[in-house]
Every structure is written in C-alpha cells, then in structure tokens.
Design a protein around this motif. Structure first.
Motif, mmCIF file in Angstrom:
data_model
loop_
_atom_site.group_PDB
_atom_site.id
_atom_site.type_symbol
_atom_site.label_atom_id
_atom_site.label_comp_id
_atom_site.label_asym_id
_atom_site.label_seq_id
_atom_site.Cartn_x
_atom_site.Cartn_y
_atom_site.Cartn_z
ATOM 1 N N HIS A 193 0.811 2.213 4.180
ATOM 2 C CA HIS A 193 1.000 1.467 3.107
ATOM 3 C C HIS A 193 0.994 -0.264 3.576
ATOM 4 O O HIS A 193 0.412 -1.038 2.919
ATOM 5 C CB HIS A 193 2.359 1.498 2.215
ATOM 6 C CG HIS A 193 2.519 0.802 1.263
ATOM 7 N ND1 HIS A 193 2.094 1.049 -0.179
ATOM 8 C CD2 HIS A 193 3.279 -0.389 1.193
ATOM 9 C CE1 HIS A 193 2.375 0.040 -0.878
ATOM 10 N NE2 HIS A 193 3.121 -0.924 -0.034
ATOM 11 N N GLU A 233 0.270 -3.530 -4.766
ATOM 12 C CA GLU A 233 1.016 -2.267 -4.277
ATOM 13 C C GLU A 233 0.110 -1.135 -4.671
ATOM 14 O O GLU A 233 0.096 -0.481 -3.621
ATOM 15 C CB GLU A 233 2.133 -2.378 -5.263
ATOM 16 C CG GLU A 233 3.307 -3.391 -4.885
ATOM 17 C CD GLU A 233 3.887 -3.505 -3.431
ATOM 18 O OE1 GLU A 233 3.482 -2.382 -2.482
ATOM 19 O OE2 GLU A 233 4.333 -4.537 -2.781
ATOM 20 N N CYS A 245 7.221 -4.628 -1.075
ATOM 21 C CA CYS A 245 7.040 -5.199 0.166
ATOM 22 C C CYS A 245 7.077 -6.681 0.233
ATOM 23 O O CYS A 245 6.679 -7.273 -1.033
ATOM 24 C CB CYS A 245 5.829 -4.664 0.715
ATOM 25 S SG CYS A 245 5.420 -2.920 0.732
HETATM 26 ZN ZN LIG Z 1 3.906 -2.712 -0.696
#
Ligand SMILES: [Zn+2]
Length: 512
Positions: free
Chosen positions: A135, A200, A7
């Motif tokens: 998330h 993460e 991300c």
């Molecule tokens: Zn992420």
C-alpha cells in the motif's frame, strides 16, 4: 500516517488538483502527471533525503542491520514483482523501521518507506506485512506525495522537511510531542498531512496488485485491516491517527472493496520465511529497552514458545537469545540460540537445500557472531569469531549485515590491514553505504593513519549529503602530520570536485 487509513505525506498550503479516477481494469495506471505541476522527482528525492538525514540521527531509528536487510530485501522484492511499481519516475526505494508501538507505516517523499516497530510485531504473517508495505509502495508509485506538494521551490524544502518531521513526531506519540510542534498550528498541519480518499483507495488497489504479483496471500491485507479496526476499539489511547479510524467510514468501505477484489483472485497459500519471524523477535526486543519493556518481551516470547508452529517457536527462542545478549547473559544467549537452531534443524527424510534466502541461516550466523563479539568474552572466543565470520562471509556473500559484521570482527581482533583491504574493496562495490567509510575511518584511526582517517570520514559525509562537513574533513586530512604527497593530490582533486558540486547545487537553486 496510520496504516492504510491515514498514511503520511506532507501537504499544507499547496493542494494539488483532484486527480481523475481511472477504471480499475488498467494495470497500475498512472494518475500522476509530471507535466501537471507536481513536485519534480529530483526535488522530491532531495526532500526525502533531507528528512532521512534527521530520521537516521533519531534515537528511535532502528539502526539494526538484520532488520534493515530484511525490510529492504522484502520491500524491494515486492517492488520488482509488479511491472510499473516503481512508477513513472522509476523510484528507488529504501525501507526502514522506527521504534514506536503504534500500528503505523508511512511513505516519505522520494521512495523512503518507514514501518513502526509496533506494526512489524503486530503483523501475524508475511502477507499481512506485504499488504501494508505494498500500500505504501502504491503511494510512491502513483506519486501521491508529489501531487499533494505540488510545485515547490528549492528554498522551501528545508522548512518543508522540518515540518514533515515535526508532524511525524506529533503523530507518532504523545501530547508531549504535540507541544513541540509550533503550538496551535500543529493540529491544522496534521489534518492536511493525510492523503485524500481517492489516493488511499488507489494505494489500496495498486498495493493489492503488487502483493498479488509478489506471490503473497491477498487476504493478508484485509486481515490486517481488521486487526487495526479491533485495535482502535480496544485501546482508547491509540495514536492520534488511529483514533479516528473507528469513526472513519472509509475503513469499512475499503474492506468491502478489497474483499470484492479478493474474490476475483485465486487464493494463494504461502509459507512465511523464517527471517520474518526472527526479525519480528528482534524488533520486539529493540522496541522498548526499559526494564518493563524487557519483561514484557520475555513474557511474549514465553507465550510464543507454546505455539504449535516450528517457525513461531524458533522465533521465540531467537528472541530470548537476543534478549539475553542485551542483558549481558552471554551463556543464556548462546543456549537459546542453540535451541532455535535445533528447532529448525531439517528433519530426517525431509528434503531441504542449504541456505535459502530467508531461511534464517544468515540471521542465526549473525547472532552467533554478535554473542562472540560481546564485551566480557575471553580472547579465545574472539579468535573463534574470526573463523566463524570468514565462514559466514563465504556462505552468505550477498548479506550486507554479514559483510559489515565481518569487517567489525577483523577490526576488533586487530587484523587491521585485512580490514582496510576488505573495506576499500567493499566501498568500490557498494558505493552508497556510508557505514563502510565509517568503519574504514575507525580502522585507520586504530592504525594511527590520521590523514587517511579524515579522508574516509569525508567520503562518509559525502554519502550522507553533508558536503561542507566533507570539505572540513578534507582540510583536516591536509593538515595531518602523516599526509603523503600522493594523499595531497587526491585531497586536492576531491575538494575541487566537491566544491564544483556545491556550486552546481547552488545555481540549480537559483534557477528554480
Ligand atoms: Zn495510505
């Protein structure tokens, strides 16, 4: 910025110290510590707004009301479901979509969360989408971006914003975009744009709690992970971020982590909202407007029509209706829309209540209005649209998409006084929607009210954060031939206010 694996955030140069891990048993624990030298929430939000201003102007921003309405209802419901999901800074969230076939989602500074069109299409259930969005919400609530950026002075925000944008462009697509990105620095920056493993995992864990609290099937997260894994094996040419997925041990590790968590929870069955399927169809049509893209969308819908599930069929029919509308085939569009509605018509003996949130009714009504408003329709149809828009407005009072469409219908049918009254009233209630002021300006322009037109545009610029442009509009309003004595005093007062605000912002910058 790849989903779950890479991300995006932005960190180059200043890396925050590694955050200590806390035990999993704590509910949404906070690793971020505002006193520890993170980017301040106010500065973070400003940075996010700066980036969003550019993204909103980008032709790949999906400025589509039903899609935005769905994503924000969906995302904010997730945020509200879990206590602590807003994080210690009590962030506001804004969800949006960009046109990009890559399976990606990303969190920007300040609670702005973007999903790629490809990701929305690839999600087979609402739980899968919930997994990805949760998330990303997790990255925001745990202040991962602020921690990566560390303390930055106000004067680096602009370069920072443009670097994040350049990195987004580079990651999103081809080598062409890479070329734009400051030569060789590009790759180096990109490497630093990824969250740490710990971040993460924390986003996985927090996201998991959020989607669980939201009532979604937590196996959806793993299902989507799997889809990503196989996607990266199937296509060699996947986006920059994804290609590293297959070689990333993190993924398998994280899947195992998640499966362990799932075993601890009771399995939740969940029926998807029809809106989810309709929005996916819409996204598919908008993703690629080329001839070939349209052909591919049609083929996909035709395949989907054969699906045994009613929702899938209705989604395909809605998609074919929207596709026909985009191609100027108004009769075809109406025909497919009628079929989609018939598919979802409550069957005899089945208990249903009228217009539940997410049951597709407002999206069907919205598309019916779009078809009636399309160019090439005879005037009588426009009159019908007025009546239909009024009904829709009463039936779906909370839908922002319908409210905006209602105003558009009033303007198009020449009911300008009604439009102005409605829009002024809406602008009082919804103080953060520049679009209301844009439509108000359009209404005044049609009425030949020049001073009011510029005053409305000024308010639109204020909401977009462009104060100098707002002041310019006020000056144009002051010079307009039809400016009244009353307008003059309103303009003067507003200008003083905006100048004071500009001055305060400049002083804030100096203090930092
Ligand atoms: Zn992420």
């Amino acid at each position: 910025m790849t989903v779950l694996a890479l991300c995006t955030a932005a960190a180059f140069a200043v890396a925050a110290p590694a955050a200590p891990q806390k035990p999993d048993s704590t509910y949404l624990p906070t690793l971020g510590d505002t006193a520890r030298g993170d980017l301040s929430p106010v500065v973070e939000r400003k940075l996010g707004e700066e980036i969003m201003r550019d993204i909103r102007r980008d032709r790949d921003y999906l400025d589509d009301e039903p899609i935005l309405e769905y994503l924000n209802n969906f995302g904010n419901a997730l945020v509200s479901a879990a206590p602590g999901a807003r994080g210690e800074t009590n962030s506001d969230f804004y969800f949006f979509a960009v046109r990009d076939a890559a399976l990606n989602a990303f969190a920007l500074p300040g609670g702005f969360i973007g999903a790629h069109s490809g990701l929305i299409i690839a999600a087979q259930t609402e739980s899968e989408l919930a997994g990805v969005m949760s998330h990303e919400i997790g990255h925001v609530s745990q202040r991962h971006i602020a921690r990566m950026l560390g303390q930055q002075k106000q004067d680096v925000l602009l370069p920072l914003a443009s670097m994040i944008l350049a990195a987004l462009a580079a990651k999103a697509s081809s080598d062409a975009a890479m070329g734009v990105l400051m030569g060789g620095q590009g790759l180096a920056i990109q490497r630093q744009l990824n969250f740490s493993r710990d971040a993460e995992r924390e986003a996985d864990r927090v996201g998991f709690q959020i989607m669980g609290a939201g009532g979604y099937d937590t196996t959806g997260m793993v299902a989507f992970f799997r889809r990503l894994q196989s996607a990266s094996k199937l296509y060699g040419e996947l986006p920059v971020g994804l290609s590293s997925l297959s070689s990333h041990p993190l993924t398998q590790e994280r899947i195992v982590d998640m499966q362990a968590r799932i075993r601890e929870l009771p399995r939740k069955q969940r029926v998807d909202s029809l809106d989810f399927h309709l929005v996916r169809a819409r996204v598919r049509v908008l993703q690629d407007p080329s001839e070939q893209g349209r052909r591919e969308a049609r083929t996909a819908f035709e395949t989907q029509l054969k699906d045994a599930h009613r929702q899938q069929q209705a989604g395909a029919q809605y998609g074919l209706a929207y596709l026909a509308l985009k191609q100027g085939d108004l009769a075809g569009a109406q025909g497919w829309l009628d079929k989609a509605r018939a598919t979802m018509k409550p069957r005899e003996g089945v208990f249903t209540t009228t217009s539940n949130v997410g049951d597709g009714a407002s999206m069907f009504a919205g598309l019916a209005l779009e078809i009636k408003m399309a160019s090439g329709q005879p005037p009588a149809v426009l009159q019908q649209a007025v009546a239909e828009a009024e009904q829709a407005r009463q039936r779906f009072p909370l839908s922002r998409a319908i409210a905006h469409q209602y105003a558009e219908v009033l303007i198009a049918s020449g009911k300008l006084d009604d439009a102005a009254r409605f829009l002024r009233d809406q602008a009082q209630q919804y103080r953060e929607e520049p679009k209301l002021h844009d439509m108000l300006a359009k209404t005044y322009a049609k009425q030949g009210k020049i001073a009011l037109q510029h005053m409305a545009l000024a308010e639109s610029y204020v909401l977009a954060g462009a104060l100098p442009a707002a002041v310019d509009q006020l000056n144009l309003a002051r010079k307009a031939s039809d400016v009244s004595f009353y307008d003059q005093s309103v303009i003067d007062a507003r200008e003083r206010e905006l100048q004071a605000r500009q001055k305060a912002e400049k002083e804030e910058e100096k203090e930092r």
